[in-house]
Every structure is written in structure tokens, then in C-alpha cells.
Scaffold this active site. Structure first.
Site, mmCIF file in Angstrom:
data_model
loop_
_atom_site.group_PDB
_atom_site.id
_atom_site.type_symbol
_atom_site.label_atom_id
_atom_site.label_comp_id
_atom_site.label_asym_id
_atom_site.label_seq_id
_atom_site.Cartn_x
_atom_site.Cartn_y
_atom_site.Cartn_z
ATOM 1 N N GLY A 13 0.838 -1.291 0.348
ATOM 2 C CA GLY A 13 0.075 -0.091 -0.079
ATOM 3 C C GLY A 13 1.141 1.290 0.014
ATOM 4 N NE ARG A 26 1.241 7.772 8.012
ATOM 5 C CZ ARG A 26 2.548 8.048 8.135
ATOM 6 N NH1 ARG A 26 3.456 9.111 7.929
ATOM 7 N NH2 ARG A 26 3.393 6.685 8.580
ATOM 8 C CB CYS A 29 -10.632 23.070 19.314
ATOM 9 S SG CYS A 29 -11.015 24.521 18.536
ATOM 10 C CD GLU A 30 -8.119 16.964 20.040
ATOM 11 O OE1 GLU A 30 -7.447 16.459 20.645
ATOM 12 O OE2 GLU A 30 -9.367 16.495 19.936
HETATM 13 N N1 LLP Z 1 -2.030 -5.970 3.884
HETATM 14 C C1 LLP Z 1 -2.493 -6.045 5.235
HETATM 15 C C2 LLP Z 1 -3.173 -7.108 5.739
HETATM 16 C C3 LLP Z 1 -2.405 -4.979 6.017
HETATM 17 O O1 LLP Z 1 -2.899 -4.847 7.193
HETATM 18 C C4 LLP Z 1 -1.690 -3.804 5.460
HETATM 19 C C5 LLP Z 1 -1.493 -2.498 6.330
HETATM 20 C C6 LLP Z 1 -1.209 -3.620 4.171
HETATM 21 C C7 LLP Z 1 -1.301 -4.935 3.501
HETATM 22 C C8 LLP Z 1 -0.554 -2.597 3.338
HETATM 23 O O2 LLP Z 1 0.712 -2.504 4.088
HETATM 24 P P1 LLP Z 1 1.922 -1.369 3.641
HETATM 25 O O3 LLP Z 1 2.300 -1.818 2.425
HETATM 26 O O4 LLP Z 1 1.071 -0.068 3.487
HETATM 27 O O5 LLP Z 1 2.746 -1.030 4.689
HETATM 28 N N2 LLP Z 1 -2.019 3.880 9.101
HETATM 29 C C9 LLP Z 1 -0.715 3.507 9.260
HETATM 30 C C10 LLP Z 1 -0.375 2.147 8.368
HETATM 31 C C11 LLP Z 1 -1.296 1.078 8.794
HETATM 32 C C12 LLP Z 1 -1.094 -0.337 8.024
HETATM 33 C C13 LLP Z 1 -2.099 -1.145 8.442
HETATM 34 N N3 LLP Z 1 -1.908 -2.562 7.537
HETATM 35 C C14 LLP Z 1 0.313 4.658 8.954
HETATM 36 O O6 LLP Z 1 -0.100 5.757 8.512
HETATM 37 O O7 LLP Z 1 1.566 4.523 9.157
#
Ligand code: LLP
Length: 416
Positions: free
Chosen positions: A275, A312, A344-345
Site C-alpha cells: 500500500g 499521521r 481545537c486540540e
Molecule cells: N496487508 C495487510 C493485511 C495490512 O494490514 C496492511 C496495512 C497492508 C497489507 C499494507 O501495508 P503497507 O504496504 O501499506 O505497509 N496507518 C498507518 C499504516 C497502517 C498499516 C495497516 N496495514 C500509517 O499511516 O503508517
């Protein structure tokens, strides 16, 4: 961030000056580069070219239909975690047979929708979920293709909130129990075992945790084969990190290099669920300086983007580089400031104690590396409409999501 560079003293996305977008679309706005998306998708596709594979883009990172459709046309599948993401993936033209469904809490309704769509595979995370899926599939007279998400108990060496493969995590089936759960799955008539899956965390900057976890699940896949349970798909999860500041994440080839030999030996098709590394450095958040403010203790730059737009920094203490759109500003004398939003935080900050060139009211800034988990985690807190999203392609751009209006915000509500 090769697709965001200064040209003629102005920060551009591809060939579009970001100031022109800010003037036309307003701020805050997310801007994505189509070329950057295709480059990062292509880097995965090429790295795994020597084995059968599908790059299932993790929709949660950025679920805009413009982004999804761009990746789908390039050949990407989708890793989804909700009925909503299934809806988006199908709407964007992702072939159902390239969709995998992850997540610890799939509802029966979501399972039904995904079975109706005839997706590639469910990544099942517990015995209870396995039994529920078996039940739903039998009711529908179909068999659900499943992989177990196996928790290999490997430390991904990343932020604790985004570590998922430790034994204390809510995710997956502990590797020690996996054989027993697979045995049960093999006996159920509503499911068909087709794969093994892992996902150990996000923003990984080393290959060794992938290698350790991969080796553990590959060994499991071999044992399953010996027991007559056929594994066709090896889903290695997502998680390759990106450079926000000074990280040096592995190259796609190095990442593939540790996983491809395992896949080849097992004769399986590899599924990858990236992702962040697809969209993170393909996007920025544009914002304008509203005010400067100094207290005896601190200097603040108040901007029109806030934690509701990009959570983030507040949530993970994440670092996003800040660049002025005007290249001339980069040589202004520096100062140490907090860049904060209007919410407001006290946790509403985009940067704290950051050394930046002195910014003036009205200046436009870009928060870099904001394409992943930026808009996707945005909220309407403080009744702030969510930002516009723009997809740049060469010298042109498309508003792929218009800015929300106040009417949008109250559309589902009723006064009593
Ligand atoms: N597959 C599964 C089962 C996952 O839980 C995730 C991400 C991905 C793939 C994709 O992972 P990536 O390639 O994006 O690392 N909100 C957080 C990141 C949360 C990731 C959750 N799972 C941030 O902003 O750093």
C-alpha cells in the site's frame, strides 16, 4: 519523490506547477502523480517477474477511485479489508479474481458480498471466522477459497502501532496453531484451502523480517503439502517502507530477492499486498499559511490543513517533510517552529520543533510523502470538509474528488 521537483523556481508535480492547482482547487488539497503511481506499481511487477504473481494493492492506503482505476488499468489487483473497499475496488474495475479480502472482523454480510462477487481469496484470521465463512458459503451453495493469515511471531522493527506479526498482536492465527486450524479447514465443505498468508507490519526498512517470516510460512506450506493440503497461493503481505526523511528502505529487487526463491521452490503464485510503497511518495498535501504566532515559549505557523486531513504526525509521531512551493523561500533564514492546524486540540500539529525557512502568511507549503494513509485516514472533526484530491498526468490534472461541502457534511442527518 522524483515526480515532485522544483522547475522555474516553483514546486511541480510532473509538469504541473502546484501553485496553479492550489489557485484553481484551493487548499488543503491532496495531489497525486499518476507517473509515480505507475512507477511504483511497475517496480513490484518487474521485481517479481520471474515467478507467477499478482500485485494486490492495499486499498486502505489510498482508496480514491481515480487512484484505484489507474492501478487497475495497469494490471493491479486489490487487497481489501471491508465491504466498502470491495465496493470501491469493483467500481474502479479491479477484476474480482484479483481481489483478496483481509481483516480480523469480516461480517457475514461482507462475506456474502465477496462470495457473490467471486473474489480470489479470503485471508482468514481466526477459527471463529473460518467457521462463520464456512457457514455463509454453505448457505449460498458455494465454496469460499481461503488462506489462513498466519502470525509468524517476527519483530518487523517498526512503529508498535503498525507491527502486526508479533505474538501479542490481534492479527492472524499463531503459527504454532496453524496446522490444527488448516486440518479443520480441510474438513469443512464450505471452504477450500488455497493459500497461506502473512503480514507482519508496515513501514519496514529491512528485508530480514520478511525473510524470517517468509521462511516460517514457506515451511508451513511444505508441511501442509505433505499432509495433502494443496497451497496454490503464497501471500506475503505488504509493508515495504518508504523514505519520509532519511530512511533507506530496501529496493523492490532486494525485497523480491528474499521471497522469490521460496515461491519458486514451492511452485506457488505470489500475492503481494503493498500500500504505502505504491502511493506514499506519489502524493503531497498542499496547504496555505494562515497566520504566524509567537508565544514566549514557541513559534507557530498556523496552516489551513489539520490533523483531520493528515493524522499521521499526531497519531504516530510521523515525520513529513515540508517544502515551500516557492523555491526562493528555501533560502530564507531558518527558524524552529511548530506547524499547526486550526483544530481545537493540542495534538493538532503537522510538525513539531521543525527547523524551516521562515514562512510568511499566504505562503503555500507541501507536506511530502502524504499519498498513503493521508486522505484515507481523514475525518470531518470540527466539521471540516475533507480536502479535494487531484490526479496529475503530465501537464494536465483531474479533480478525482471534489472538496466536500457543508451540505455534504449534514446530508445524512435529521433534526428532531
Ligand atoms: N496487508 C495487510 C493485511 C495490512 O494490514 C496492511 C496495512 C497492508 C497489507 C499494507 O501495508 P503497507 O504496504 O501499506 O505497509 N496507518 C498507518 C499504516 C497502517 C498499516 C495497516 N496495514 C500509517 O499511516 O503508517
Amino acid at each position: 519523490m522524483d515526480h515532485f521537483t522544483y522547475k522555474n523556481a516553483e514546486l511541480h508535480c510532473e509538469s504541473v506547477p502546484l501553485r496553479a492547482v492550489a489557485d484553481a482547487v484551493g487548499t488543503p488539497s491532496y495531489i497525486y502523480s499518476r507517473a509515480a503511481l505507475l512507477q511504483s506499481y511497475g517496480a513490484y511487477d518487474r521485481a517479481f517477474a520471474s515467478v507467477p504473481h499478482v500485485v494486490c494493492y492495499a486499498v486502505k492506503a489510498n482508496s480514491n477511485l481515480g487512484v484505484l482505476a489507474t492501478l487497475a488499468r495497469a494490471g493491479a489487483g486489490a487487497d481489501i479489508v471491508s465491504g466498502g473497499e470491495l465496493f470501491r475496488a469493483l467500481r474502479a474495475g479491479v477484476p474480482p479474481k484479483k481481489i483478496i479480502f483481509s481483516g480480523v472482523g469480516k461480517t457475514r454480510e461482507e462475506m456474502r458480498d465477496a462470495l457473490k462477487a467471486d473474489i480470489l481469496m479470503f485471508n482468514v484470521e481466526s477459527v471463529s471466522e473460518l467457521r462463520a465463512l464456512d457457514d455463509v458459503a454453505r448457505e449460498m451453495g458455494v465454496r469460499a477459497p481461503v488462506a489462513l493469515r498466519v502470525n509468524p511471531d517476527v519483530d518487523p522493527q517498526t512503529h508498535p502501532y503498525i507491527s502486526t506479526g508479533l505474538k501479542t498482536s490481534k492479527f492472524g492465527v499463531p503459527i504454532a496453531e496453524a496446522l490444527a486450524v488448516y486440518d479443520e479447514a480441510a474438513r469443512l465443505t464450505g471452504v477450500e484451502v488455497v493459500g497461506v498468508q502473512m503480514h507482519i507490519g508496515s513501514q519496514l526498512t529491512k528485508t530480514s523480517p520478511f525473510a524470517d517470516a517468509g521462511a516460517r510460512i514457506a515451511a508451513l506450506a511444505k508441511t501442509l503439502r505433505e499432509r495433502g493440503i494443496t497451497i496454490q497461493w503464497l501471500d506475503v503481505g505488504g509493508g515495504l517502507g518508504i523514505r519520509y526523511r532519511d530512511e533507506a528502505p530496501p529496493r523492490h529487487e532486494d525485497y523480491a530477492g528474499v521471497l522469490v526463491p521460496m515461491a519458486r521452490e514451492l511452485g506457488v503464485t505470489v500475492l503481494i499486498e503493498p500500500g504505502r510503497s505504491i502511493v506514499g511518495n506519489a502524493g503531497v498535501l498542499l496547504t496555505r499559511v494562515l497566520y504566524r504566532k509567537a508565544t514566549p515559549a514557541k513559534r507557530f505557523v498556523v496552516v489551513d490543513a489539520a490533523m483531520n486531513d493528515l493524522i499521521r504526525p499526531s497519531f504516530y509521531d510521523a515525520y513529513h517533510e515540508i517544502r515551500p512551493l516557492d523555491a526562493a523561500r528555501t533560502t530564507a533564514p531558518t527558524e524552529t517552529v511548530d506547524v499547526v492546524g486550526p483544530i481545537c486540540e493540542s495534538s493538532d500539529f503537522l510538525a513539531q520543533d521543525r527547523v524551516l525557512p521562515t514562512m510568511e502568511e499566504g505562503d503555500l507549503l507541501a507536506l511530502m510523502s502524504a499519498g498513503a494513509y493521508g486522505f484515507a485516514m481523514a475525518s470531518n472533526y470540527n466539521t471540516r470538509p475533507r480536502a479535494a484530491e487531484v490526479l496529475v498526468d503530465g501537464a494536465g490534472y483531474t479533480i478525482v474528488r471534489r472538496r466536500e461541502t457543508y451540505e455534504d457534511l449534514v446530508a445524512g442527518e435529521t433534526m428532531v
